[in-house]
Scaffold this motif. Sequence first.
Motif, PDB file in Angstrom:
ATOM      1  N   LEU A   1      29.537  28.282  48.791  1.00  0.00           N
ATOM      2  CA  LEU A   1      29.366  28.861  47.466  1.00  0.00           C
ATOM      3  C   LEU A   1      30.036  27.918  46.468  1.00  0.00           C
ATOM      4  CD1 LEU A   1      28.466  31.372  45.792  1.00  0.00           C
ATOM      5  CD2 LEU A   1      30.775  32.283  46.136  1.00  0.00           C
ATOM      6  N   VAL A   2      29.357  27.640  45.347  1.00  0.00           N
ATOM      7  CA  VAL A   2      29.889  26.643  44.404  1.00  0.00           C
ATOM      8  C   VAL A   2      29.740  27.129  42.963  1.00  0.00           C
ATOM      9  CG1 VAL A   2      29.431  24.651  45.893  1.00  0.00           C
ATOM     10  CG2 VAL A   2      27.654  25.454  44.318  1.00  0.00           C
ATOM     11  N   GLY A   3      30.388  26.374  42.078  1.00  0.00           N
ATOM     12  CA  GLY A   3      30.159  26.529  40.652  1.00  0.00           C
ATOM     13  C   GLY A   3      30.685  27.800  40.030  1.00  0.00           C
ATOM     14  N   GLY A   4      29.851  28.384  39.148  1.00  0.00           N
ATOM     15  CA  GLY A   4      30.267  29.507  38.327  1.00  0.00           C
ATOM     16  C   GLY A   4      30.720  30.722  39.095  1.00  0.00           C
ATOM     17  N   ALA A   5      30.095  30.993  40.244  1.00  0.00           N
ATOM     18  CA  ALA A   5      30.474  32.182  41.016  1.00  0.00           C
ATOM     19  C   ALA A   5      31.917  32.074  41.505  1.00  0.00           C
ATOM     20  CB  ALA A   5      29.519  32.360  42.193  1.00  0.00           C
ATOM     21  N   VAL A   6      32.311  30.880  41.950  1.00  0.00           N
ATOM     22  CA  VAL A   6      33.687  30.672  42.409  1.00  0.00           C
ATOM     23  C   VAL A   6      34.641  30.750  41.215  1.00  0.00           C
ATOM     24  CG1 VAL A   6      35.264  29.084  43.574  1.00  0.00           C
ATOM     25  CG2 VAL A   6      32.869  29.227  44.313  1.00  0.00           C
ATOM     26  N   ARG A   7      34.285  30.047  40.152  1.00  0.00           N
ATOM     27  CA  ARG A   7      35.134  30.039  38.944  1.00  0.00           C
ATOM     28  C   ARG A   7      35.350  31.445  38.407  1.00  0.00           C
ATOM     29  NH1 ARG A   7      31.509  28.049  35.240  1.00  0.00           N
ATOM     30  NH2 ARG A   7      31.027  30.245  34.795  1.00  0.00           N
ATOM     31  N   ASP A   8      34.266  32.186  38.217  1.00  0.00           N
ATOM     32  CA  ASP A   8      34.377  33.510  37.612  1.00  0.00           C
ATOM     33  C   ASP A   8      35.155  34.483  38.501  1.00  0.00           C
ATOM     34  OD1 ASP A   8      33.000  32.540  35.485  1.00  0.00           O
ATOM     35  OD2 ASP A   8      31.114  33.570  35.917  1.00  0.00           O
ATOM     36  N   THR A   9      34.958  34.376  39.802  1.00  0.00           N
ATOM     37  CA  THR A   9      35.694  35.242  40.726  1.00  0.00           C
ATOM     38  C   THR A   9      37.201  34.989  40.630  1.00  0.00           C
ATOM     39  OG1 THR A   9      33.827  35.356  42.250  1.00  0.00           O
ATOM     40  CG2 THR A   9      35.999  35.916  43.130  1.00  0.00           C
ATOM     41  N   LEU A  10      37.569  33.712  40.538  1.00  0.00           N
ATOM     42  CA  LEU A  10      38.988  33.365  40.423  1.00  0.00           C
ATOM     43  C   LEU A  10      39.574  33.844  39.089  1.00  0.00           C
ATOM     44  CD1 LEU A  10      38.966  29.760  41.950  1.00  0.00           C
ATOM     45  CD2 LEU A  10      39.882  31.837  42.980  1.00  0.00           C
ATOM     46  N   LEU A  11      38.712  33.989  38.084  1.00  0.00           N
ATOM     47  CA  LEU A  11      39.171  34.491  36.781  1.00  0.00           C
ATOM     48  C   LEU A  11      39.134  36.007  36.695  1.00  0.00           C
ATOM     49  CD1 LEU A  11      37.449  31.953  34.328  1.00  0.00           C
ATOM     50  CD2 LEU A  11      39.907  32.211  34.733  1.00  0.00           C
ATOM     51  N   GLY A  12      38.659  36.645  37.761  1.00  0.00           N
ATOM     52  CA  GLY A  12      38.581  38.099  37.765  1.00  0.00           C
ATOM     53  C   GLY A  12      37.314  38.638  37.129  1.00  0.00           C
ATOM     54  N   LEU A  13      36.320  37.765  36.947  1.00  0.00           N
ATOM     55  CA  LEU A  13      35.046  38.182  36.373  1.00  0.00           C
ATOM     56  C   LEU A  13      34.026  38.433  37.475  1.00  0.00           C
ATOM     57  CD1 LEU A  13      34.774  35.529  33.502  1.00  0.00           C
ATOM     58  CD2 LEU A  13      35.502  37.909  33.273  1.00  0.00           C
TER      59      LEU A  13
ATOM     60  N   GLY B   1      40.427  21.718  40.389  1.00  0.00           N
ATOM     61  CA  GLY B   1      39.839  22.770  39.572  1.00  0.00           C
ATOM     62  C   GLY B   1      40.693  24.021  39.492  1.00  0.00           C
ATOM     63  N   VAL B   2      41.310  24.409  40.594  1.00  0.00           N
ATOM     64  CA  VAL B   2      42.143  25.617  40.599  1.00  0.00           C
ATOM     65  C   VAL B   2      43.357  25.427  39.690  1.00  0.00           C
ATOM     66  CG1 VAL B   2      43.612  27.100  42.006  1.00  0.00           C
ATOM     67  CG2 VAL B   2      41.409  26.323  42.906  1.00  0.00           C
ATOM     68  N   LYS B   3      43.942  24.260  39.747  1.00  0.00           N
ATOM     69  CA  LYS B   3      45.089  23.970  38.875  1.00  0.00           C
ATOM     70  C   LYS B   3      44.688  24.051  37.414  1.00  0.00           C
ATOM     71  CE  LYS B   3      48.545  20.361  37.935  1.00  0.00           C
ATOM     72  NZ  LYS B   3      49.007  18.992  38.299  1.00  0.00           N
ATOM     73  N   ASP B   4      43.518  23.517  37.075  1.00  0.00           N
ATOM     74  CA  ASP B   4      43.055  23.566  35.690  1.00  0.00           C
ATOM     75  C   ASP B   4      42.672  24.987  35.278  1.00  0.00           C
ATOM     76  OD1 ASP B   4      43.496  20.932  35.097  1.00  0.00           O
ATOM     77  OD2 ASP B   4      41.467  20.263  35.561  1.00  0.00           O
TER      78      ASP B   4
ATOM     79  N   ILE C   1      36.759  22.869  36.835  1.00  0.00           N
ATOM     80  CA  ILE C   1      36.718  24.296  37.162  1.00  0.00           C
ATOM     81  C   ILE C   1      35.355  24.720  37.708  1.00  0.00           C
ATOM     82  CG2 ILE C   1      38.496  24.860  35.472  1.00  0.00           C
ATOM     83  CD1 ILE C   1      36.243  25.968  33.662  1.00  0.00           C
ATOM     84  N   ASN C   2      34.360  23.839  37.554  1.00  0.00           N
ATOM     85  CA  ASN C   2      33.042  24.092  38.123  1.00  0.00           C
ATOM     86  C   ASN C   2      32.798  23.294  39.400  1.00  0.00           C
ATOM     87  OD1 ASN C   2      32.408  25.789  35.960  1.00  0.00           O
ATOM     88  ND2 ASN C   2      31.605  24.103  34.727  1.00  0.00           N
ATOM     89  N   ALA C   3      33.822  22.596  39.848  1.00  0.00           N
ATOM     90  CA  ALA C   3      33.690  21.738  41.029  1.00  0.00           C
ATOM     91  C   ALA C   3      34.524  22.263  42.193  1.00  0.00           C
ATOM     92  CB  ALA C   3      34.104  20.302  40.682  1.00  0.00           C
ATOM     93  N   ILE C   4      34.602  23.578  42.290  1.00  0.00           N
ATOM     94  CA  ILE C   4      35.320  24.231  43.387  1.00  0.00           C
ATOM     95  C   ILE C   4      34.293  24.875  44.306  1.00  0.00           C
ATOM     96  CG2 ILE C   4      37.123  25.896  43.993  1.00  0.00           C
ATOM     97  CD1 ILE C   4      37.946  25.846  40.995  1.00  0.00           C
ATOM     98  N   ALA C   5      34.469  24.713  45.600  1.00  0.00           N
ATOM     99  CA  ALA C   5      33.561  25.320  46.578  1.00  0.00           C
ATOM    100  C   ALA C   5      34.332  26.306  47.443  1.00  0.00           C
ATOM    101  CB  ALA C   5      32.913  24.243  47.440  1.00  0.00           C
TER     102      ALA C   5
ATOM    103  N   PRO D   1      30.592  37.601  38.919  1.00  0.00           N
ATOM    104  CA  PRO D   1      29.593  36.530  38.765  1.00  0.00           C
ATOM    105  C   PRO D   1      28.207  37.093  38.485  1.00  0.00           C
ATOM    106  CG  PRO D   1      30.926  36.212  40.746  1.00  0.00           C
ATOM    107  CD  PRO D   1      31.209  37.594  40.260  1.00  0.00           C
ATOM    108  N   HIS D   2      27.476  36.414  37.588  1.00  0.00           N
ATOM    109  CA  HIS D   2      26.115  36.844  37.273  1.00  0.00           C
ATOM    110  C   HIS D   2      25.119  36.314  38.291  1.00  0.00           C
ATOM    111  CE1 HIS D   2      27.129  38.701  33.479  1.00  0.00           C
ATOM    112  NE2 HIS D   2      27.766  37.621  33.088  1.00  0.00           N
ATOM    113  N   GLU D   3      25.438  35.196  38.914  1.00  0.00           N
ATOM    114  CA  GLU D   3      24.554  34.596  39.903  1.00  0.00           C
ATOM    115  C   GLU D   3      25.388  33.806  40.911  1.00  0.00           C
ATOM    116  OE1 GLU D   3      21.901  32.276  37.562  1.00  0.00           O
ATOM    117  OE2 GLU D   3      23.401  30.797  36.999  1.00  0.00           O
ATOM    118  N   HIS D   4      24.773  33.541  42.042  1.00  0.00           N
ATOM    119  CA  HIS D   4      25.457  32.795  43.100  1.00  0.00           C
ATOM    120  C   HIS D   4      24.651  31.546  43.440  1.00  0.00           C
ATOM    121  CE1 HIS D   4      27.195  36.824  43.485  1.00  0.00           C
ATOM    122  NE2 HIS D   4      28.226  36.259  44.076  1.00  0.00           N
ATOM    123  N   ASP D   5      25.302  30.398  43.349  1.00  0.00           N
ATOM    124  CA  ASP D   5      24.678  29.124  43.708  1.00  0.00           C
ATOM    125  C   ASP D   5      25.361  28.564  44.950  1.00  0.00           C
ATOM    126  OD1 ASP D   5      22.877  29.092  41.507  1.00  0.00           O
ATOM    127  OD2 ASP D   5      24.490  28.375  40.205  1.00  0.00           O
TER     128      ASP D   5
END
Length: 420
Positions: A5-17, A112-115, A95-99, A19-23
């Motif tokens: 799983l990559v990109g926005g889904a990982v980022r948003d989950t880590l932010l507590g959001l 990405g997690v640090k940022d 922040i979009n380069a986390i898998a 995800p609208h879609e999974h890539d």
Amino acid sequence: MQIYLVGGAVRDTLLGLKPHEHDWVVVGATPDELIKEGYQQVGKDFPVFLHPKTRDEYALARTERKAGKGYHGFEVFADPSVTLEEDLIRRDLTINAIAQNDDGELIDPYGGVKDLEARVLRHVSDAFVEDPLRVLRVARFAAKLAPFGFVLADETRTLMQEMVSSGEISDLTPERVWQEVAKALATAKPSIFFEVLDQVGAVEVLFPELYQLHDVTQPVKHHPEGDVWIHTMMVLDAAASLSDDLNVRFAALVHDLGKGITPKELWPKHHGHEKGGLSLVKAMANRYRLPKNTLNFALKVTEYHGIVHKVLDSEGQPHLKPQTCLKLLNLTKAFKQTTELSLLLTACEADARGRLGFENRPYPQRDFWLALAQAGSKVNNQEIIATGVQGAAISEAIERKRIELIQAYMDAYSAEKAEL
């Protein structure tokens, strides 16, 4: 074959959001292997596949090499030998380069997690400069993530400025620019998108009509926030707080473009800026091939927002002629339905609230206009026809009756206000 799983889904989950879609990225596989498992290949430029059940997008791990101008000027290499790290390094922001693998373990080779924790938007690598669309994407992420307090890394801002200066941003297709603008307008703080673009010089290149609002003065009494650019950004955010409608938000963005062409010797006043802005709104809309309904609504707001405001004077008394009011009500088809009128009033309310110190003031014009529409709709067509009028005279009689009803409502409103 390994799937991440990559990109926005990982980022948003880590932010507590949510995800609208999974890539997903698939490492160590060929197109034939995915097709045999029931995946459906889509597009010709990139090796992307749809999952047979979830319809999520699965992309083969790939590398890209700049080979031409613009968004499509890339040579793509997808092969089982491409590693996850090689795929992630071609992405825009850290922040979009986390898998994430099946076990929930994060693979984060570029910090990405640090940022994310530091709330920083930082480019992954120097390959960032190869795609001019990333200037707009980063600005959009800044707007999307503004509620979390994200800021742009200095080195990324510098890189974006260099990309704009190179001139390649002008090679972006109109469709791609509008797609990013539309997504930015849908955020909670769309002004951040344009402010970031302004910081790197992109507003002047892509939206010169907006850029020329800088340092244009207005009457301080009505606009203590400052110049027209600041006012426009405040109106845009006010519109975002009042409505999710894309047309309302775009209209808020462009409603005062006419002030940018007022001769300086006439400042701080801008008489006639409403009609003066129509050609500028059309120019921007045509340049980026906006939907016709978006353009037409923006033109109405641009031309008539002054009239909407002036329907009541500073004492709260009716101020316009009923014929003038009828023109706007007819224009928005308010006697059949008040949907468009209501949206136009929302854009005008955002204009009124998008001023320093006026953010929470009531906007009585909204209810007054809706009441005028209701009053003018109480025409009995059959009674008019029964008088013997025919043809065009019927519509003329209806118009006269509506003017009469609107005037009667105004008189009653004035009397009630006087008693108070």
